[in-house]
Design an enzyme around this catalytic site. Structure first.
Site, PDB file in Angstrom:
ATOM      1  N   VAL A 219       0.775  -1.183  -0.001  1.00  0.00           N
ATOM      2  CA  VAL A 219       0.069   0.070   0.000  1.00  0.00           C
ATOM      3  C   VAL A 219       0.949   1.082   0.100  1.00  0.00           C
ATOM      4  O   VAL A 219       0.613   2.192  -0.693  1.00  0.00           O
ATOM      5  CB  VAL A 219      -0.898   0.204   1.152  1.00  0.00           C
ATOM      6  CG1 VAL A 219      -1.924   1.105   1.147  1.00  0.00           C
ATOM      7  CG2 VAL A 219      -1.804  -1.220   0.985  1.00  0.00           C
ATOM      8  N   ARG A 299      -3.504   0.692  10.706  1.00  0.00           N
ATOM      9  CA  ARG A 299      -4.369   0.326  11.893  1.00  0.00           C
ATOM     10  C   ARG A 299      -4.198   1.423  13.010  1.00  0.00           C
ATOM     11  O   ARG A 299      -3.173   2.182  13.120  1.00  0.00           O
ATOM     12  CB  ARG A 299      -3.601  -0.856  12.486  1.00  0.00           C
ATOM     13  CG  ARG A 299      -3.989  -2.169  11.691  1.00  0.00           C
ATOM     14  CD  ARG A 299      -5.646  -2.596  11.906  1.00  0.00           C
ATOM     15  NE  ARG A 299      -5.790  -3.853  11.058  1.00  0.00           N
ATOM     16  CZ  ARG A 299      -6.076  -3.596   9.815  1.00  0.00           C
ATOM     17  NH1 ARG A 299      -6.225  -2.396   9.131  1.00  0.00           N
ATOM     18  NH2 ARG A 299      -6.332  -4.889   9.392  1.00  0.00           N
ATOM     19  N   GLU A 328     -12.639  -0.519  17.322  1.00  0.00           N
ATOM     20  CA  GLU A 328     -13.447  -0.375  16.136  1.00  0.00           C
ATOM     21  C   GLU A 328     -14.991  -0.696  16.413  1.00  0.00           C
ATOM     22  O   GLU A 328     -14.854  -2.103  16.686  1.00  0.00           O
ATOM     23  CB  GLU A 328     -13.013  -0.679  14.656  1.00  0.00           C
ATOM     24  CG  GLU A 328     -11.826   0.169  14.413  1.00  0.00           C
ATOM     25  CD  GLU A 328     -11.358  -0.192  12.948  1.00  0.00           C
ATOM     26  OE1 GLU A 328     -11.821  -1.298  12.476  1.00  0.00           O
ATOM     27  OE2 GLU A 328     -10.361   0.527  12.673  1.00  0.00           O
ATOM     28  N   HIS A 347     -13.284   2.790   8.491  1.00  0.00           N
ATOM     29  CA  HIS A 347     -12.449   1.663   8.135  1.00  0.00           C
ATOM     30  C   HIS A 347     -13.032   1.044   6.712  1.00  0.00           C
ATOM     31  O   HIS A 347     -13.413  -0.047   6.277  1.00  0.00           O
ATOM     32  CB  HIS A 347     -12.376   0.399   8.987  1.00  0.00           C
ATOM     33  CG  HIS A 347     -11.257  -0.920   8.810  1.00  0.00           C
ATOM     34  ND1 HIS A 347     -10.660  -1.331   9.689  1.00  0.00           N
ATOM     35  CD2 HIS A 347     -10.500  -0.869   7.932  1.00  0.00           C
ATOM     36  CE1 HIS A 347      -9.643  -2.073   9.435  1.00  0.00           C
ATOM     37  NE2 HIS A 347      -9.636  -1.979   8.245  1.00  0.00           N
ATOM     38  N   LEU A 348     -12.902   2.049   5.906  1.00  0.00           N
ATOM     39  CA  LEU A 348     -13.493   1.674   4.174  1.00  0.00           C
ATOM     40  C   LEU A 348     -12.025   1.625   3.141  1.00  0.00           C
ATOM     41  O   LEU A 348     -12.539   1.635   2.117  1.00  0.00           O
ATOM     42  CB  LEU A 348     -14.245   3.231   3.971  1.00  0.00           C
ATOM     43  CG  LEU A 348     -15.573   3.535   4.679  1.00  0.00           C
ATOM     44  CD1 LEU A 348     -16.070   4.574   4.110  1.00  0.00           C
ATOM     45  CD2 LEU A 348     -16.288   2.227   4.400  1.00  0.00           C
TER      46      LEU A 348
HETATM   47  N1  LIG Z   1      -7.708   0.642   5.951  1.00  0.00           N
HETATM   48  C1  LIG Z   1      -7.701  -0.402   5.304  1.00  0.00           C
HETATM   49  O1  LIG Z   1      -8.829  -0.818   5.018  1.00  0.00           O
HETATM   50  C2  LIG Z   1      -6.629  -1.104   4.846  1.00  0.00           C
HETATM   51  C3  LIG Z   1      -6.398  -1.797   3.572  1.00  0.00           C
HETATM   52  C4  LIG Z   1      -5.096  -2.607   3.466  1.00  0.00           C
HETATM   53  C5  LIG Z   1      -4.146  -2.788   4.450  1.00  0.00           C
HETATM   54  N2  LIG Z   1      -4.515  -2.149   5.652  1.00  0.00           N
HETATM   55  C6  LIG Z   1      -3.509  -2.153   6.506  1.00  0.00           C
HETATM   56  O2  LIG Z   1      -2.089  -1.481   5.869  1.00  0.00           O
HETATM   57  C7  LIG Z   1      -1.113  -2.476   6.341  1.00  0.00           C
HETATM   58  C8  LIG Z   1      -0.190  -2.282   5.089  1.00  0.00           C
HETATM   59  O3  LIG Z   1      -0.850  -3.135   3.987  1.00  0.00           O
HETATM   60  P1  LIG Z   1       0.365  -3.619   2.947  1.00  0.00           P
HETATM   61  O4  LIG Z   1      -0.669  -4.506   1.940  1.00  0.00           O
HETATM   62  O5  LIG Z   1       1.133  -2.451   2.321  1.00  0.00           O
HETATM   63  O6  LIG Z   1       1.491  -4.628   4.041  1.00  0.00           O
HETATM   64  P2  LIG Z   1       2.640  -5.035   3.410  1.00  0.00           P
HETATM   65  O7  LIG Z   1       3.085  -6.056   4.202  1.00  0.00           O
HETATM   66  O8  LIG Z   1       2.905  -5.133   1.991  1.00  0.00           O
HETATM   67  O9  LIG Z   1       3.575  -3.677   3.938  1.00  0.00           O
HETATM   68  C9  LIG Z   1       3.825  -3.489   5.209  1.00  0.00           C
HETATM   69  C10 LIG Z   1       5.259  -2.664   5.280  1.00  0.00           C
HETATM   70  O10 LIG Z   1       5.348  -2.236   6.649  1.00  0.00           O
HETATM   71  C11 LIG Z   1       6.649  -2.222   6.959  1.00  0.00           C
HETATM   72  N3  LIG Z   1       6.949  -2.226   8.168  1.00  0.00           N
HETATM   73  C12 LIG Z   1       6.824  -3.184   9.414  1.00  0.00           C
HETATM   74  N4  LIG Z   1       7.415  -2.670  10.413  1.00  0.00           N
HETATM   75  C13 LIG Z   1       7.433  -1.415  10.454  1.00  0.00           C
HETATM   76  C14 LIG Z   1       7.969  -0.359  11.011  1.00  0.00           C
HETATM   77  N5  LIG Z   1       8.616  -0.544  12.484  1.00  0.00           N
HETATM   78  N6  LIG Z   1       8.274   0.684  10.513  1.00  0.00           N
HETATM   79  C15 LIG Z   1       7.993   1.146   9.206  1.00  0.00           C
HETATM   80  N7  LIG Z   1       7.541  -0.075   8.470  1.00  0.00           N
HETATM   81  C16 LIG Z   1       7.481  -1.235   8.966  1.00  0.00           C
HETATM   82  C17 LIG Z   1       6.976  -3.636   6.403  1.00  0.00           C
HETATM   83  O11 LIG Z   1       8.504  -3.956   6.165  1.00  0.00           O
HETATM   84  C18 LIG Z   1       6.273  -3.722   4.886  1.00  0.00           C
HETATM   85  O12 LIG Z   1       7.227  -3.194   4.062  1.00  0.00           O
HETATM   86  C19 LIG Z   1      -1.836  -3.911   6.470  1.00  0.00           C
HETATM   87  O13 LIG Z   1      -1.016  -4.420   7.586  1.00  0.00           O
HETATM   88  C20 LIG Z   1      -3.149  -3.522   6.809  1.00  0.00           C
HETATM   89  O14 LIG Z   1      -3.140  -3.315   8.479  1.00  0.00           O
HETATM   90  C21 LIG Z   1      -5.330  -1.251   5.855  1.00  0.00           C
HETATM   91  O1  LIG Z   2      -6.317  -5.310   6.522  1.00  0.00           O
HETATM   92  C1  LIG Z   2      -6.927  -4.997   5.692  1.00  0.00           C
HETATM   93  O2  LIG Z   2      -6.948  -5.631   4.696  1.00  0.00           O
HETATM   94  C2  LIG Z   2      -7.965  -3.819   5.809  1.00  0.00           C
HETATM   95  O3  LIG Z   2      -7.790  -3.369   6.842  1.00  0.00           O
HETATM   96  C3  LIG Z   2      -9.198  -4.141   5.294  1.00  0.00           C
HETATM   97  O4  LIG Z   2     -10.079  -4.506   6.446  1.00  0.00           O
HETATM   98  P1  LIG Z   2     -11.581  -5.201   6.057  1.00  0.00           P
HETATM   99  O5  LIG Z   2     -11.522  -6.356   5.334  1.00  0.00           O
HETATM  100  O6  LIG Z   2     -12.060  -5.384   7.541  1.00  0.00           O
HETATM  101  O7  LIG Z   2     -12.176  -4.052   5.281  1.00  0.00           O
END
Ligand SMILES: NC(=O)c1ccc[n+]([C@@H]2O[C@H](COP(=O)([O-])OP(=O)(O)OC[C@H]3O[C@@H](n4cnc5c(N)ncnc54)[C@H](O)[C@@H]3O)[C@@H](O)[C@H]2O)c1
Ligand SMILES: O=C(O)[C@H](O)COP(=O)(O)O
Length: 611
Positions: A219, A299, A328, A347-348
């Site tokens: 992301v 998160r 949440e 959380h969208l």
């Molecule tokens: N809001 C949402 O709906 C939504 C959607 C998708 C993902 N997410 C959240 O976003 C996070 C990231 O998703 P992603 O797919 O990019 O995961 P990912 O595993 O590809 O990326 C996470 C990155 O964080 C880095 N990281 C770990 N510890 C760290 C630290 N202490 N400082 C800095 N960087 C650090 C890792 O090295 C990795 O590159 C997920 O864990 C999830 O919690 C939220």
């Molecule tokens: O970690 C994720 O993939 C996102 O936070 C999405 O969470 P959700 O499936 O509850 O929308």
């Protein structure tokens, strides 16, 4: 000599229910991972018998459960395409909005559970499952709502859907960034309240501003690409990211300190872990540029929310745009949510039509694959073994488990095993042979023979450690072609007595060794004696004086009871001295027959083993 009683084993299938025949262990289906346990498909599946779902649930789609199919409980809304895939293979029970009590009550009827971020899958859930739950599928990325340690201890695989919502989350991050900079949400609310407050909602520009991305993963890097398109200067902090990958996108990797002190905007994209918990706290906010703006689609827990309120009140943080919260949904009177400089969404990040269809398909494939016993590419609590490695190791996987089971049956008493040494002889370089699966299978063979614990790739190391058994591995580099992954596998159990003392090698350990010949596992050594028997059915090991007529004597005792001999092999140290005879039998001889074998005068010791 008294006949030893047949050793019973607790072998459970590694294979899908459709390939339960022993010989199927060598078929391609044996490539499948020993994830599934206790073949729950033999169990009665009756969703109707489960407690009623909460009123928020749609009607249970597993109302007409098909016996023999696994049951998948879908506890949060999942896209239609994913549900359709699941239904092709399993009874699917869509029960949304279950209370923790309802989930615990239902889970013992389920082989797999699919959740999003809204369901906490804690230790209580694994305990309540009574061992039936084999797979938890997280339809999304973050797995902080699943107790991974408890899952592993219960041999339950956890898989996620790591890629399908990346773009959606990045787009939401960019939406929050733009919306916050131009006060879109506040201005919208104000206009709808009848006001025309043009001066109040003057925004800030993005072009030329520094955006610090914390967590440069999937992301984070997609946000970076888009922010660069908006003309921002993008830096990133991620202790594990590659500088080359960052450079390719035109992003500079910097220290946390530099990110904190130089950014105009900070966007969070790291997972919630003990290390990232409350990473943005009073200390971090104190280092930031006055007027910094924060975006969080990662998160809630990575920010100390009370500290953020203080930083907002103090004007250190000018604005925050938050999609995620420590709790949440957050409390209705949350100071953070109600803060006038904070924009919030519930959380969208992953909630686009496209992302949810993609996530549903990704998780449905991972869960059905895991239930079929395949290794899931998105397993988060099991070592990944690439498909091609798995394919070539398949017969050795069978050999490994049988050697483990054989070695442990040779231990007098069975318990008290502290140390198992595995030696792999191979012409391959050590880094060209992945032995994790083999080690897991030897552990399975050892532990399942002496306990009721189910062992699979997920929990093998944990189970061995828990039982105080140290599994050490050693490599012997052989001459020859590296085409074949292994020449032989040797399993040794140290510091134990054997019920067949000839199995003890000169160095004092129970020692068994095996090879794969024409795809079939063979026992090739017991103690110091070289034998050669196919490892199928059961085995009688006899140590006798090497003299003519021994094979005939034992063979005719077995023949009297109509026990079919499949293989026979004699290994001796020197002619007319001691020899070990290994006899493969298709049927289990009765106790009386075993006693008769023991009474043959030249037989000095013998043991009956199940392979
Ligand atoms: N809001 C949402 O709906 C939504 C959607 C998708 C993902 N997410 C959240 O976003 C996070 C990231 O998703 P992603 O797919 O990019 O995961 P990912 O595993 O590809 O990326 C996470 C990155 O964080 C880095 N990281 C770990 N510890 C760290 C630290 N202490 N400082 C800095 N960087 C650090 C890792 O090295 C990795 O590159 C997920 O864990 C999830 O919690 C939220
Ligand atoms: O970690 C994720 O993939 C996102 O936070 C999405 O969470 P959700 O499936 O509850 O929308």
């Amino acid at each position: 000599m008294a006949a030893p009683s047949p050793t019973t084993t607790h072998h459970r299938l590694l294979l899908p229910a459709s390939t339960t025949h022993r010989s199927a262990a060598l078929a391609p289906s044996a490539l499948r991972l020993p994830i599934r346990a206790r073949t729950a498909h033999g169990a009665r599946i009756c969703a109707a018998a489960a407690p009623a779902a909460s009123t928020a649930s749609p009607p249970s789609s597993a109302a007409v459960a098909v016996e023999g199919k696994p049951t998948v409980l879908v506890a949060e809304k999942l896209g239609a395409a994913g549900l359709a895939l699941l239904r092709e293979f399993a009874n699917v029970d869509c029960s949304y909005g279950l209370s923790p009590e309802e989930l615990r009550a239902k889970i013992s009827l389920c082989d797999a559970l699919i959740v999003r971020s809204g369901t906490k899958v804690g230790r209580d859930v694994f305990e309540a499952s009574g061992g039936r739950l084999r797979v938890v599928g997280r339809a999304g990325v973050g797995i902080d709502n699943v107790d991974l340690a408890a899952a592993t201890e219960h041999g339950c695989l956890v898989v996620n859907a790591p890629t399908a919502n990346t773009v959606a989350a990045a787009e939401h991050g960019i939406a929050l960034l733009c919306g916050m900079a131009r006060n879109i949400a506040q201005a919208d609310a104000s206009l709808k309240a009848g006001k025309w407050a043009r001066n109040k909602y003057v925004g800030v520009s993005l072009v030329g501003k520094t955006l610090a991305i914390l967590g440069f993963g999937k992301v984070g890097s997609e946000v970076a690409r888009r922010a660069k398109g908006l003309g921002m200067h993008v830096i990133a902090h991620d202790p594990y990211a590659s500088a080359d990958r960052a450079r390719a996108i035109g992003v500079e990797l910097v220290s946390m300190e530099e990110a904190m002190t130089t950014a105009d905007f900070i966007s969070l994209h790291m997972p919630l872990t003990p290390a990232t918990n409350k990473m943005l706290n009073d200390e971090a906010f104190a280092k930031m540029k006055k007027g910094v703006r924060i975006i969080n689609v990662a998160r809630g827990g990575v920010i100390d929310e009370d500290a953020l309120v203080r930083a907002l009140d103090a004007g250190i943080v000018a604005q925050a745009a938050l999609d995620v919260f420590t709790k949440e949904p957050p409390a209705a009177d949350s100071k953070l949510v109600l803060h006038e400089n904070v924009t919030v969404t519930p959380h969208l990040g992953a909630s686009t039509v496209e992302a949810q269809e993609g996530v549903a398909i990704e998780i449905a494939e991972a869960v059905t694959g895991a239930l079929k016993g395949e290794l899931a590419a998105s397993a988060v609590n099991a070592p990944m073994v690439p498909a091609e490695v798995l394919s070539e190791l398949a017969p050795f996987v069978v050999l490994a488990e049988k050697l483990g089971r054989l070695a442990v049956q040779l231990v007098a008493g069975g318990g008290g095993i502290k140390s198992v040494k595995v030696t792999y002889a191979s012409a391959r370089a050590p880094d060209d042979l992945d032995t994790r699966l083999l080690r897991a299978m030897i552990t399975k063979g050892v532990i399942e023979s002496i306990s009721d614990v189910f062992v699979n790739l997920v929990n093998a190391d944990f189970t061995a450690k828990q039982r105080g058994i140290r599994i050490s591995e050693e490599r012997i580099l052989m001459d020859g072609s590296p085409e074949t992954p292994l020449d032989y596998i040797q399993v040794q159990i140290a510091n134990v007595e054997s019920k067949f003392p000839s199995a003890i090698s000169e160095s004092g350990e129970i020692t068994v060794e095996g090879k794969v010949k024409d795809g079939v596992p063979h026992l090739t050594k017991v103690g110091a004696f070289e034998v050669d028997v196919s490892m199928e059915g059961s085995l009688i090991l006899c140590r006798q004086v090497d003299q003519p007529g021994m094979i005939g004597s034992v063979g005719s005792v077995l023949g009297e009871e109509n026990v079919n001999v499949s293989f026979m092999s004699v290994g001796r140290i020197a002619p007319r001295k001691r020899a070990v005879m290994a006899i493969g039998v298709d049927e289990q001889p009765s106790k009386a027959t075993l006693t008769k074998i023991g009474e043959i005068p030249a037989i000095e010791e013998f043991v009956f083993l199940k392979l």
